[in-house]
Design an enzyme around this catalytic site. Structure first.
Site, mmCIF file in Angstrom:
data_model
loop_
_atom_site.group_PDB
_atom_site.id
_atom_site.type_symbol
_atom_site.label_atom_id
_atom_site.label_comp_id
_atom_site.label_asym_id
_atom_site.label_seq_id
_atom_site.Cartn_x
_atom_site.Cartn_y
_atom_site.Cartn_z
ATOM 1 N N ASP A 106 -6.998 4.569 -4.624
ATOM 2 C CA ASP A 106 -7.898 4.242 -3.143
ATOM 3 C C ASP A 106 -8.286 5.205 -2.805
ATOM 4 O OD1 ASP A 106 -7.681 2.333 -0.844
ATOM 5 O OD2 ASP A 106 -7.023 4.186 0.167
ATOM 6 N N LYS A 159 0.945 -1.188 -0.342
ATOM 7 C CA LYS A 159 -0.076 -0.444 0.068
ATOM 8 C C LYS A 159 0.704 1.427 0.133
ATOM 9 C CE LYS A 159 -4.210 1.101 -0.083
ATOM 10 N NZ LYS A 159 -6.187 -0.053 -0.370
HETATM 11 P P1 NDP Z 1 -12.909 7.595 -2.507
HETATM 12 O O1 NDP Z 1 -11.957 9.114 -1.726
HETATM 13 O O2 NDP Z 1 -13.478 7.705 -4.230
HETATM 14 O O3 NDP Z 1 -14.513 7.858 -1.100
HETATM 15 C C1 NDP Z 1 -13.801 8.662 -0.364
HETATM 16 C C2 NDP Z 1 -15.292 8.016 0.762
HETATM 17 O O4 NDP Z 1 -15.217 8.360 2.226
HETATM 18 C C3 NDP Z 1 -16.104 9.778 0.331
HETATM 19 O O5 NDP Z 1 -17.279 9.813 0.210
HETATM 20 C C4 NDP Z 1 -14.878 10.353 1.542
HETATM 21 O O6 NDP Z 1 -15.625 11.750 1.826
HETATM 22 C C5 NDP Z 1 -15.486 9.727 2.668
HETATM 23 N N1 NDP Z 1 -14.127 9.409 3.265
HETATM 24 C C6 NDP Z 1 -12.905 9.767 3.492
HETATM 25 N N2 NDP Z 1 -12.182 10.488 4.724
HETATM 26 C C7 NDP Z 1 -13.238 10.169 4.915
HETATM 27 C C8 NDP Z 1 -12.911 10.612 6.636
HETATM 28 N N3 NDP Z 1 -12.187 10.370 7.810
HETATM 29 N N4 NDP Z 1 -14.361 10.292 7.762
HETATM 30 C C9 NDP Z 1 -15.313 10.182 7.575
HETATM 31 N N5 NDP Z 1 -15.015 10.135 5.872
HETATM 32 C C10 NDP Z 1 -14.427 9.915 4.566
HETATM 33 O O7 NDP Z 1 -12.577 6.558 -1.500
HETATM 34 P P2 NDP Z 1 -12.923 5.116 -2.588
HETATM 35 O O8 NDP Z 1 -14.107 4.888 -2.373
HETATM 36 O O9 NDP Z 1 -12.202 4.446 -3.299
HETATM 37 O O10 NDP Z 1 -12.359 4.039 -0.797
HETATM 38 C C11 NDP Z 1 -13.776 4.264 0.178
HETATM 39 C C12 NDP Z 1 -13.542 3.506 1.087
HETATM 40 O O11 NDP Z 1 -12.677 1.602 0.534
HETATM 41 C C13 NDP Z 1 -11.625 3.289 1.253
HETATM 42 O O12 NDP Z 1 -11.268 2.441 3.371
HETATM 43 C C14 NDP Z 1 -10.402 2.391 0.484
HETATM 44 O O13 NDP Z 1 -9.950 1.595 1.685
HETATM 45 C C15 NDP Z 1 -11.313 1.316 0.871
HETATM 46 N N6 NDP Z 1 -11.330 0.206 -0.131
HETATM 47 C C16 NDP Z 1 -11.092 0.678 -1.774
HETATM 48 C C17 NDP Z 1 -10.902 0.300 -3.055
HETATM 49 C C18 NDP Z 1 -11.244 0.694 -4.758
HETATM 50 O O14 NDP Z 1 -10.745 0.097 -5.361
HETATM 51 N N7 NDP Z 1 -11.274 2.317 -4.903
HETATM 52 C C19 NDP Z 1 -10.664 -1.371 -2.819
HETATM 53 C C20 NDP Z 1 -11.063 -2.019 -1.462
HETATM 54 C C21 NDP Z 1 -11.304 -1.308 -0.785
HETATM 55 P P3 NDP Z 1 -15.563 13.250 1.364
HETATM 56 O O15 NDP Z 1 -15.714 13.187 0.108
HETATM 57 O O16 NDP Z 1 -16.353 14.440 1.938
HETATM 58 O O17 NDP Z 1 -13.940 13.548 1.230
HETATM 59 O O1 2IT Z 2 -7.377 -1.377 -0.331
HETATM 60 C C1 2IT Z 2 -7.775 -1.865 -1.478
HETATM 61 O O2 2IT Z 2 -7.296 -3.084 -1.508
HETATM 62 C C2 2IT Z 2 -7.552 -1.384 -2.793
HETATM 63 N N1 2IT Z 2 -7.500 0.134 -2.620
HETATM 64 C C3 2IT Z 2 -7.504 -1.241 -4.165
HETATM 65 C C4 2IT Z 2 -6.300 -2.557 -4.504
HETATM 66 C C5 2IT Z 2 -5.702 -2.595 -6.138
HETATM 67 O O3 2IT Z 2 -5.234 -3.302 -6.506
HETATM 68 O O4 2IT Z 2 -6.669 -2.701 -7.009
#
Ligand code: NDP
Ligand code: 2IT
Length: 453
Positions: free
Chosen positions: A176, A136
């Site tokens: 992420d 990561k």
């Molecule tokens: P995005 O940046 O697209 O969205 C993040 C969302 O979470 C936004 O709505 C944001 O609000 C909110 N957020 C972020 N930080 C905080 C915080 N400290 N407190 C409250 N709300 C918060 O990210 P993703 O959707 O990609 O990721 C969301 C989660 O999913 C993370 O935990 C990530 O690690 C996990 N994840 C992502 C994957 C991926 O493929 N993208 C895969 C697997 C897991 P705001 O808009 O106000 O910033």
């Molecule tokens: O938390 C996760 O699994 C991710 N942000 C996706 C990682 C990836 O390599 O697609």
């Protein structure tokens, strides 16, 4: 620093000694301690029944990253001022494949956060059944309020250092929080320029230059496929169920979209500032408006639609619902949120975000016998499709959306089966135990095969 060495004759004592050693070796890293403690507590009873892992000190070795790289990222803002951020890549474990995991750009990023994420990624990636190790990275850079050009300059500068540490068979980053298609494209463009090679060194790329169909949707869709499998296994379904989704970014949007398509009613979505309560449920129109706002990194407070009531400063967990899908960030459900959910009739929590529930919240859900779908299993769809993007790149091929979606369904169903295999006890499945052991075995056996290193 002292040696990491424990001797105890039962899992509970070993856990205490193990955690004392881990905290001592990794001071000031609470998120990493939390992730390690949760894994150790479910794994140790299994490890004690399989002494080869204790003898080879696999848990101690697994919690020590292969390496942590940190570097300066300098860039110039639109006013001509020089800005300095810190970049990181935690290359945690490559026993079963190249390091694989996302990059997070958020002001809260530090070594503890990236070590917890990299550590969890080892197990998640192993569960996908695909050959990917755990890593990561990211930066404390805040993309909010930055122009496109500023983001581009930051991404280019970040990659100008990161490029020497990664490669299509070494370490393959992706997105992420704060890193989506736009940022991946800027970084991929810079990598290509620096090495003069076109390779699948990042995933989540645009379809025009080696990206995979369904990668954008994969985490959210996969979360709901996993939930469907778990509910079906227990004689239930999502049809007509009231659901809470936190976050409104990539994962939340596609989870909510899939829930809608399955006739579930999504009554809440949120962001870091507040919650949208949608009494009559999310609609396609509302989701489009949310998507548009978030594409421009705007707060949900700006949404104007009579179908949604904005609740400043609130999380969604006080709203009555059948199921909750935390899809924002770590520790967004604490013990008081867990109690509020349970008291309001919530029957299950499925983690789209990484480590969104505190360990106290998880224990409470287990005590109250809620369904609990842990992140390592439930949100593995994103990285699984990243691994399929790597395969397509190395073969020089592109599979169509239908093909990739059906592979995603199969992978999530296989992950569910693995959780049941390792987590079934007295007629109930503990998905947390199942995911941790299921993810552990393959990596641990590979480490044993390599000898002591
Ligand atoms: P995005 O940046 O697209 O969205 C993040 C969302 O979470 C936004 O709505 C944001 O609000 C909110 N957020 C972020 N930080 C905080 C915080 N400290 N407190 C409250 N709300 C918060 O990210 P993703 O959707 O990609 O990721 C969301 C989660 O999913 C993370 O935990 C990530 O690690 C996990 N994840 C992502 C994957 C991926 O493929 N993208 C895969 C697997 C897991 P705001 O808009 O106000 O910033
Ligand atoms: O938390 C996760 O699994 C991710 N942000 C996706 C990682 C990836 O390599 O697609």
């Amino acid at each position: 620093m002292s040696d990491f060495f424990c001797i105890a004759d039962n899992p509970k004592e070993y856990h205490e000694c193990f955690m004392q050693g881990l905290v001592k070796r990794n001071p000031g890293e609470p998120e990493f301690h939390q992730a390690a403690s949760e894994v150790a507590s479910t794994l140790l009873p299994y490890v004690f029944d399989h002494k080869k892992y204790i003898e080879a000190k696999i848990l101690e070795r697994l919690t020590e990253p292969d390496r942590v790289i940190s570097f300066r990222v300098c860039w110039e803002d639109d006013k001509g001022d020089v800005r300095v951020n810190r970049g990181y890549r935690v290359q945690f474990n490559n026993s079963i494949g190249p390091y694989k995991g996302g990059l997070r750009f958020h002001p809260s990023v530090n070594q503890s956060v990236l070590k917890f994420l990299g550590f969890e990624q080892i197990f998640k990636n192993s569960l996908t059944t695909l050959p990917i190790g755990g890593g990561k990275g990211g930066s404390d850079f805040d993309p909010k309020g930055k122009s496109d050009r500023e983001i581009m300059r930051f991404c280019q500068s970040f990659m100008t250092e990161l490029y020497r540490h990664i490669g299509e068979n070494t370490d393959v980053p992706a997105g992420d929080i704060g890193v989506g298609a736009k940022e991946v494209s800027y970084m991929f463009g810079q990598y290509k320029r620096l090495v003069n090679r076109f390779t699948g060194v990042l995933t989540g790329k645009g379809l025009e230059f080696g990206g995979s169909h369904i990668r954008t949707e994969a985490t959210g869709y996969g979360l709901i496929y996993f939930t469907m499998n778990a509910l079906e296994h227990n004689g239930d379904s999502l049809d007509g169920k009231v659901c809470l989704v936190s976050g409104s970014g990539n994962v939340a949007q596609y989870a909510a979209q899939k829930l809608m398509s399955l006739n579930a009613k999504v009554v809440a979505m949120s962001d870091s500032r507040g919650t949208l309560y949608m009494k009559n449920g999310l609609t396609v129109e509302l989701l489009d408006q949310i998507r548009e706002l978030k594409l421009n990194r705007q707060p949900l407070a700006k949404l104007e639609n009579p179908g949604a009531e904005y609740r400043e400063g609130q999380k969604p967990w006080g709203i009555e619902a059948d199921f909750a899908f935390p899809c924002a960030t770590q520790n967004e459900i604490d013990l008081s949120d867990a109690k509020a959910l349970t008291e309001n009739g919530c029957k299950g929590v499925f983690e789209g975000a990484n480590m969104p529930c505190t360990n106290e919240a998880i224990e409470y859900f287990q005590e109250k016998e809620l369904f609990f779908g842990p992140a390592k299993a439930a949100n593995a769809g994103g990285v699984a499709i990243s691994a399929l993007e790597m395969s397509q790149n190395s073969m020089g091929m592109s599979w169509d959306a239908e093909n990739v979606d059906s592979r995603l369904k199969q992978i999530m169903s296989d992950i569910h089966k693995t959780c049941v295999l390792y987590g079934e006890k007295n007629g109930r499945t503990c998905y947390l135990t199942g995911a941790n052991i299921g993810g552990f075995v393959k990596v641990a056996d590979a480490m044993l095969a390599y000898g002591i290193n």
